[in-house]
Design an enzyme around this catalytic site. Structure first.
Site, PDB file in Angstrom:
ATOM      1  N   HIS A  71       0.757  -1.083   0.020  1.00  0.00           N
ATOM      2  CA  HIS A  71      -0.100  -0.059   0.084  1.00  0.00           C
ATOM      3  C   HIS A  71       0.852   1.346   0.056  1.00  0.00           C
ATOM      4  O   HIS A  71       0.593   2.366  -0.573  1.00  0.00           O
ATOM      5  CB  HIS A  71      -1.070  -0.061   1.227  1.00  0.00           C
ATOM      6  CG  HIS A  71      -2.053  -1.067   0.862  1.00  0.00           C
ATOM      7  ND1 HIS A  71      -2.194  -2.213   1.919  1.00  0.00           N
ATOM      8  CD2 HIS A  71      -2.875  -1.319  -0.020  1.00  0.00           C
ATOM      9  CE1 HIS A  71      -3.115  -2.859   1.545  1.00  0.00           C
ATOM     10  NE2 HIS A  71      -3.595  -2.400   0.294  1.00  0.00           N
ATOM     11  N   ASP A  95     -10.314  -3.166   0.075  1.00  0.00           N
ATOM     12  CA  ASP A  95      -9.830  -3.428   1.656  1.00  0.00           C
ATOM     13  C   ASP A  95      -9.626  -2.113   2.499  1.00  0.00           C
ATOM     14  O   ASP A  95      -9.512  -2.064   3.540  1.00  0.00           O
ATOM     15  CB  ASP A  95      -8.682  -4.289   1.704  1.00  0.00           C
ATOM     16  CG  ASP A  95      -7.566  -3.957   0.792  1.00  0.00           C
ATOM     17  OD1 ASP A  95      -7.153  -2.785   1.011  1.00  0.00           O
ATOM     18  OD2 ASP A  95      -7.049  -4.690  -0.031  1.00  0.00           O
ATOM     19  N   GLU A 114     -15.134   0.542  -5.654  1.00  0.00           N
ATOM     20  CA  GLU A 114     -14.840  -1.194  -5.578  1.00  0.00           C
ATOM     21  C   GLU A 114     -16.055  -1.829  -6.251  1.00  0.00           C
ATOM     22  O   GLU A 114     -17.188  -1.564  -5.976  1.00  0.00           O
ATOM     23  CB  GLU A 114     -14.512  -1.511  -4.229  1.00  0.00           C
ATOM     24  CG  GLU A 114     -15.014  -2.888  -3.683  1.00  0.00           C
ATOM     25  CD  GLU A 114     -13.648  -3.829  -4.452  1.00  0.00           C
ATOM     26  OE1 GLU A 114     -12.592  -3.301  -4.372  1.00  0.00           O
ATOM     27  OE2 GLU A 114     -14.130  -4.968  -4.913  1.00  0.00           O
ATOM     28  N   ASP A 145     -18.428  -0.650 -10.909  1.00  0.00           N
ATOM     29  CA  ASP A 145     -17.585  -1.198 -11.798  1.00  0.00           C
ATOM     30  C   ASP A 145     -16.621  -0.246 -12.357  1.00  0.00           C
ATOM     31  O   ASP A 145     -17.043   0.758 -12.910  1.00  0.00           O
ATOM     32  CB  ASP A 145     -18.307  -1.891 -13.234  1.00  0.00           C
ATOM     33  CG  ASP A 145     -17.243  -2.489 -14.223  1.00  0.00           C
ATOM     34  OD1 ASP A 145     -15.962  -2.247 -14.026  1.00  0.00           O
ATOM     35  OD2 ASP A 145     -17.528  -3.288 -14.747  1.00  0.00           O
ATOM     36  N   GLY A 146     -15.472  -0.240 -11.903  1.00  0.00           N
ATOM     37  CA  GLY A 146     -14.601   0.669 -12.132  1.00  0.00           C
ATOM     38  C   GLY A 146     -14.302   1.146 -13.600  1.00  0.00           C
ATOM     39  O   GLY A 146     -14.119   2.318 -13.995  1.00  0.00           O
ATOM     40  N   ASP A 163      -5.792  -0.116  -7.827  1.00  0.00           N
ATOM     41  CA  ASP A 163      -5.472  -1.315  -6.747  1.00  0.00           C
ATOM     42  C   ASP A 163      -6.161  -2.440  -7.334  1.00  0.00           C
ATOM     43  O   ASP A 163      -7.120  -2.781  -6.485  1.00  0.00           O
ATOM     44  CB  ASP A 163      -5.706  -0.706  -5.571  1.00  0.00           C
ATOM     45  CG  ASP A 163      -5.299  -1.586  -4.462  1.00  0.00           C
ATOM     46  OD1 ASP A 163      -4.779  -2.681  -4.836  1.00  0.00           O
ATOM     47  OD2 ASP A 163      -5.741  -1.671  -3.119  1.00  0.00           O
ATOM     48  N   SER A 164      -5.666  -3.051  -8.328  1.00  0.00           N
ATOM     49  CA  SER A 164      -6.455  -3.916  -8.912  1.00  0.00           C
ATOM     50  C   SER A 164      -6.118  -5.419  -8.490  1.00  0.00           C
ATOM     51  O   SER A 164      -4.916  -5.518  -7.717  1.00  0.00           O
ATOM     52  CB  SER A 164      -6.548  -4.247 -10.432  1.00  0.00           C
ATOM     53  OG  SER A 164      -5.066  -4.179 -10.842  1.00  0.00           O
ATOM     54  N   ASP A 166      -5.236  -9.683  -9.842  1.00  0.00           N
ATOM     55  CA  ASP A 166      -4.568 -10.088 -11.127  1.00  0.00           C
ATOM     56  C   ASP A 166      -5.218  -9.933 -12.317  1.00  0.00           C
ATOM     57  O   ASP A 166      -6.443  -9.890 -12.446  1.00  0.00           O
ATOM     58  CB  ASP A 166      -3.924 -11.421 -11.007  1.00  0.00           C
ATOM     59  CG  ASP A 166      -2.903 -11.629 -10.046  1.00  0.00           C
ATOM     60  OD1 ASP A 166      -2.760 -10.849  -9.114  1.00  0.00           O
ATOM     61  OD2 ASP A 166      -2.208 -12.620  -9.908  1.00  0.00           O
ATOM     62  N   PRO A 170     -12.359 -10.672 -12.665  1.00  0.00           N
ATOM     63  CA  PRO A 170     -12.950  -9.301 -12.855  1.00  0.00           C
ATOM     64  C   PRO A 170     -12.101  -8.113 -13.143  1.00  0.00           C
ATOM     65  O   PRO A 170     -12.574  -7.280 -13.617  1.00  0.00           O
ATOM     66  CB  PRO A 170     -13.775  -9.127 -11.481  1.00  0.00           C
ATOM     67  CG  PRO A 170     -13.371  -9.998 -10.488  1.00  0.00           C
ATOM     68  CD  PRO A 170     -12.837 -11.103 -11.247  1.00  0.00           C
TER      69      PRO A 170
HETATM   70  N1  AG3 Z   1      -3.947  -6.037  -5.260  1.00  0.00           N
HETATM   71  C1  AG3 Z   1      -2.899  -6.937  -5.838  1.00  0.00           C
HETATM   72  C2  AG3 Z   1      -3.029  -8.211  -5.461  1.00  0.00           C
HETATM   73  C3  AG3 Z   1      -2.202  -9.092  -6.434  1.00  0.00           C
HETATM   74  C4  AG3 Z   1      -1.910 -10.219  -5.612  1.00  0.00           C
HETATM   75  N2  AG3 Z   1      -1.797 -11.263  -6.575  1.00  0.00           N
HETATM   76  C5  AG3 Z   1      -1.443 -12.799  -6.251  1.00  0.00           C
HETATM   77  N3  AG3 Z   1      -1.535 -13.102  -5.030  1.00  0.00           N
HETATM   78  N4  AG3 Z   1      -1.454 -13.643  -7.319  1.00  0.00           N
HETATM   79  C6  AG3 Z   1      -4.172  -6.088  -3.763  1.00  0.00           C
HETATM   80  C7  AG3 Z   1      -5.238  -5.267  -3.134  1.00  0.00           C
HETATM   81  C8  AG3 Z   1      -4.716  -4.750  -1.824  1.00  0.00           C
HETATM   82  N5  AG3 Z   1      -5.362  -3.650  -1.484  1.00  0.00           N
END
Ligand code: AG3
Length: 286
Positions: A71, A95, A114, A145-146, A163-164, A166, A170
Site C-alpha cells: 500500500h 480493503d 470497488e 465497476d471501475g 489497486d486491482s 491479477d 473481474p
Molecule cells: N491487489 C493486488 C494483489 C495481487 C496479488 N496477486 C496474487 N497473489 N497472485 C491487492 C489489493 C490490496 N489492496
C-alpha cells in the site's frame, strides 16, 4: 484417536499456486470467512506469520503483516511527486489500505470505486487497520465497476490509483490499453496514475505487454519495484504514468510521518531498472 478428532487436528492449509508446480502455502489457525459473491470467492484466514490473510479466487490479496509494503509503494511515489494532490481516485482497493495511505496527505476528497461490496464488508469486519480509512469524512466509497465508472465519469483527478487484482477474473479489463486511455482522460493537467502491475518474476510477459502500450500513452511511463513477501515471487512491480511529472526528478517534499517502508531513498531506488527485469529495456525504449 477417533476419526473425528483426527479430522479436527488436520492442519488447515491454504495454497496459492504461482505456476502449476510452485507457490506459497499457509497453515492457518482458522478460516474466518468463506463466501461466494457474484464476482468471486472470498476467504479470510488467520495465520501465525502473516496475521489475517484476504484471499480472492484463491489469490492472496493482502495480509495484515505485510500489507504496508504494497500500500505504501502503490500510493506514495505518486502522491509525493504530485505538487498538490487534492482529488484522488482509487479503482479497486476495497480493503481500504490504499485509501488509508492517500488520506495521510491533506487531500480534499478521495473516491474509491470497488466492484464487490463483499470485499468492503469483509475489510470492515476483519481488517480494521485498513478499513478504518472508510470513516474519514474525505473518503467516498462507491460500489461500482471501475471500468464502467471511468468511461461514464466526467470528473477529473490529480492522482488515480489502480489497486486491482491479477489480470484474471473481474480485474482483467483493468490491465488493458483501452482502460488506460480512459483513465488518462480523467486526469487533471499534470496528473499522475499509479497502478499495480504484477509479479516481476512470474508475470514478465504481462509486464512486457503493458510496457508496450503504456509507453505509447504517456510521456513518462516508468515501472518501479518493491518487496511484498506474500505475493508471487515476493517482488512486485508498479507503474508510474504521467505526461508532465518525471518520477525520478528530485523530490523536495517530505513524506508523511509514520511510514514503515517508503522514504525518499526508497523513492530514488525503486525506479532503478534491474537489467533483464526492466520491461522497457526489452523493447529498446529509453
Ligand atoms: N491487489 C493486488 C494483489 C495481487 C496479488 N496477486 C496474487 N497473489 N497472485 C491487492 C489489493 C490490496 N489492496
Amino acid at each position: 484417536m477417533s476419526g473425528r478428532s483426527a479430522r479436527r487436528e488436520r492442519p488447515l492449509e491454504f495454497r496459492e499456486y504461482h505456476t502449476p508446480t510452485n507457490g506459497i502455502f499457509f497453515i492457518a489457525r482458522r478460516r474466518l470467512l468463506k463466501a461466494r459473491t457474484p464476482f468471486q470467492k472470498i476467504e479470510v484466514f488467520e495465520t501465525d506469520s502473516f496475521g489475517r490473510v484476504l484471499v480472492l479466487d484463491g489469490l492472496v490479496q493482502t495480509t495484515e503483516n505485510d500489507e504496508f509494503f504494497y500500500h505504501e509503494m502503490l500510493v506514495h511515489p505518486a502522491l509525493i511527486a504530485h505538487p498538490n494532490p487534492r482529488r484522488v481516485l482509487i479503482i479497486g482497493g476495497g480493503d481500504g489500505g490504499t485509501l488509508r495511505e492517500v488520506l495521510r496527505y491533506p487531500v480534499e476528497k478521495a473516491q474509491l470505486i470497488e466492484i464487490d461490496a463483499a470485499v468492503v464488508s469483509a475489510a470492515r469486519k476483519y481488517f480494521p487497520s485498513l478499513s478504518s480509512s472508510f470513516l474519514d469524512p474525505r473518503a467516498e466509497v462507491f460500489i461500482a465497476d471501475g471500468n464502467t465508472f471511468i468511461r461514464q465519469s466526467d470528473e477529473r483527478f490529480d492522482v488515480i490509483l489502480v489497486d486491482s487484482s491479477d489480470p484474471v477474473g473481474p480485474a482483467t479489463v483493468l490491465h488493458q490499453k483501452d482502460f488506460y486511455g480512459h483513465l488518462k482522460d480523467r486526469l487533471e493537467p499534470g496528473g499522475i496514475i499509479a497502478a499495480q502491475s504484477g509479479s516481476v518474476f512470474f508475470q514478465r510477459s504481462q509486464l512486457r505487454k503493458k510496457a508496450a502500450f503504456l509507453g505509447q500513452l504517456f510521456r513518462f511511463a516508468r515501472f518501479y519495484f518493491g518487496p511484498v513477501p506474500a505475493y508471487p515471487g515476493g517482488w512486485w512491480c508498479y507503474e508510474f504514468l504521467s505526461d508532465r511529472v518525471d518520477p525520478v526528478r528530485p523530490i523536495r517534499r517530505q513524506p508523511p510521518a509514520g511510514l514503515k517502508y517508503y522514504n525518499l531513498e526508497i523513492h530514488r531506488a525503486c525506479f532503478a531498472r534491474p537489467g533483464i527485469f526492466d520491461p522497457f529495456s526489452e523493447r529498446g525504449r529509453r
